[in-house]
Design a protein around this motif. Sequence first.
Motif, PDB file in Angstrom:
ATOM      1  N   MET A 145     114.740  50.087  35.860  1.00 27.78           N
ATOM      2  CA  MET A 145     114.702  49.998  34.386  1.00 27.78           C
ATOM      3  C   MET A 145     114.833  51.383  33.749  1.00 27.78           C
ATOM      4  N   LYS A 201     102.037  41.717  27.588  1.00 31.20           N
ATOM      5  CA  LYS A 201     102.215  42.672  26.478  1.00 31.20           C
ATOM      6  C   LYS A 201     103.363  43.639  26.776  1.00 31.20           C
ATOM      7  N   LEU A 202     103.490  44.008  28.053  1.00 36.44           N
ATOM      8  CA  LEU A 202     104.580  44.914  28.428  1.00 36.44           C
ATOM      9  C   LEU A 202     105.938  44.246  28.199  1.00 36.44           C
ATOM     10  N   ASP A 243     106.412  46.726  39.555  1.00 33.36           N
ATOM     11  CA  ASP A 243     106.196  47.659  40.651  1.00 33.36           C
ATOM     12  C   ASP A 243     107.388  48.639  40.728  1.00 33.36           C
ATOM     13  N   GLU A 244     107.235  49.639  41.560  1.00 32.12           N
ATOM     14  CA  GLU A 244     108.174  50.770  41.567  1.00 32.12           C
ATOM     15  C   GLU A 244     109.671  50.434  41.592  1.00 32.12           C
ATOM     16  N   PRO A 270      95.688  38.941  39.158  1.00 33.47           N
ATOM     17  CA  PRO A 270      94.510  38.570  38.369  1.00 33.47           C
ATOM     18  C   PRO A 270      94.841  38.395  36.882  1.00 33.47           C
ATOM     19  N   ILE A 326      98.144  42.155  30.615  1.00 33.89           N
ATOM     20  CA  ILE A 326      98.794  43.455  30.382  1.00 33.89           C
ATOM     21  C   ILE A 326     100.307  43.292  30.521  1.00 33.89           C
ATOM     22  N   GLN A 328      93.610  39.548  34.086  1.00 31.36           N
ATOM     23  CA  GLN A 328      93.733  40.728  33.216  1.00 31.36           C
ATOM     24  C   GLN A 328      95.082  41.432  33.426  1.00 31.36           C
ATOM     25  N   GLU A 329      95.508  41.440  34.677  1.00 34.46           N
ATOM     26  CA  GLU A 329      96.796  42.073  34.976  1.00 34.46           C
ATOM     27  C   GLU A 329      97.940  41.281  34.330  1.00 34.46           C
ATOM     28  N   LYS A 342     110.743  49.055  38.226  1.00 35.11           N
ATOM     29  CA  LYS A 342     110.470  50.035  37.166  1.00 35.11           C
ATOM     30  C   LYS A 342     111.456  51.193  37.259  1.00 35.11           C
ATOM     31  N   ARG A 343     111.728  51.624  38.478  1.00 33.44           N
ATOM     32  CA  ARG A 343     112.670  52.732  38.678  1.00 33.44           C
ATOM     33  C   ARG A 343     114.051  52.346  38.132  1.00 33.44           C
ATOM     34  N   TYR A 370     102.258  45.907  39.682  1.00 29.71           N
ATOM     35  CA  TYR A 370     101.243  46.881  40.065  1.00 29.71           C
ATOM     36  C   TYR A 370     100.475  47.258  38.806  1.00 29.71           C
ATOM     37  N   CYS A 371      99.213  46.915  38.762  1.00 34.27           N
ATOM     38  CA  CYS A 371      98.353  47.236  37.617  1.00 34.27           C
ATOM     39  C   CYS A 371      98.925  46.739  36.279  1.00 34.27           C
ATOM     40  N   GLY A 372      99.565  45.593  36.308  1.00 35.81           N
ATOM     41  CA  GLY A 372     100.101  45.027  35.070  1.00 35.81           C
ATOM     42  C   GLY A 372     101.463  45.566  34.683  1.00 35.81           C
ATOM     43  N   CYS A 373     102.067  46.325  35.584  1.00 38.93           N
ATOM     44  CA  CYS A 373     103.392  46.911  35.331  1.00 38.93           C
ATOM     45  C   CYS A 373     104.347  46.403  36.416  1.00 38.93           C
TER      46      CYS A 373
END
Lengths: 171, 202
Positions: free
Chosen positions: A85, A133-134, A78-79, A124, A130, A126-127, A82-83, A73-76
């Motif tokens: 982690m 890099k994350l 998703d929930e 995409p 990102i 660009q995502e 992420k939760r 989600y937006c280069g991260c």
Amino acid sequence: MNLLLSDHSFPKDLPQKEENHYIDLTQLQIKNCLGCFGCWVKTPGKCVLRDDAVKVYPLIARSKNLIYVSRLYCGCYDEPMKRMMERAIPMQQAFIRLHHGETHHVQRNVVEKKAVIIAYGEIPKQEREIFKKLVERNSHNMLFSDWSISFVSEEHLEQTIRAEVDAWENC
Amino acid sequence: MGKLLIVNGSPRAEKSNSKKYAEIFQSFWPEKADTYSAVSQKSHALFSHIQQYEHLLFVFPLYTDAVPAVLLSFLKELETVPLAKSVKIHVIINCGFLEPKQNEVALSILRYFCKKNHLVFGMALGIATGEAILATPFAFLVRRKMKKFVKGILAGKSETLTTAMPLSKQLFLKASAQYWKNYGKQFHTSEEEMRSLKIEGE
């Protein structure tokens, strides 16, 4: 130890071996981190929230080969991923050290690991940049000695997971 | 100037450093700003009047090198509702590390969110050493940068500002160790216990 941690269902016929662990996050109840620092200052190495996350982070810590499967989600992540982690910070101490010339948390008994991240969905360019890099930043904070990312469509996810699990045989 | 909403994206909400940074922001912002906490999960009520805001300011801590999951959840909801046509997004992020660059990926995630949703990204402030800086003599550096951040919003600028305690790496390691030892003491946890290598289940 080898660990597959996924926010998507995976093939049910993956090799059943003692050293292999497969976790489907969609089947677990994992709350958001409270940000209470309890795992650093009250009960070091142990989360104060007693839900399914406490079964997962000890496995992440012990795994030498790790596969994360996550929608982005937006280069991260998703929930769900992420939760999880965020709930894995009992693996670290509050204290800071220099690692690769930067300040990072001291790790507890965390095995250095080879990580493969499978990011799936329509992503995409660009995502993707990102996200790369994350993961590079994660590699410093999560003790990745080596890491790679596969961007795949949901349609090809199952075969990618299978291929990466098969690759554990050669590690 | 237009109305401004502060979205606190910290899981710690009321006890968060993000709240303290938001308060410093408000001390420079010329009007009263409204606030919303992402963990409150009362977005339905917020979204009924969100179109009145010309500025949305996200204030949050760096969590595992990125945006906290609780804020991701809010962003997903936010992109389903209409916002004011001229709305601008601003960000204040803080991390506990020494290097402001550790905040950059999280800022990229917010910038991408704006691009994806055709929103204008305005000002950003990346605070390093953000866990402790407000309790040190260097707190003035945050206030000084916050003043510039507010001026930037009012002038319609799009810039990224950073600040941190001006410490050497070695001094920072020493100071942060002391900070956490004192934190542990509040819970009668010794340094030795905090430095345990054990993770539950071992």
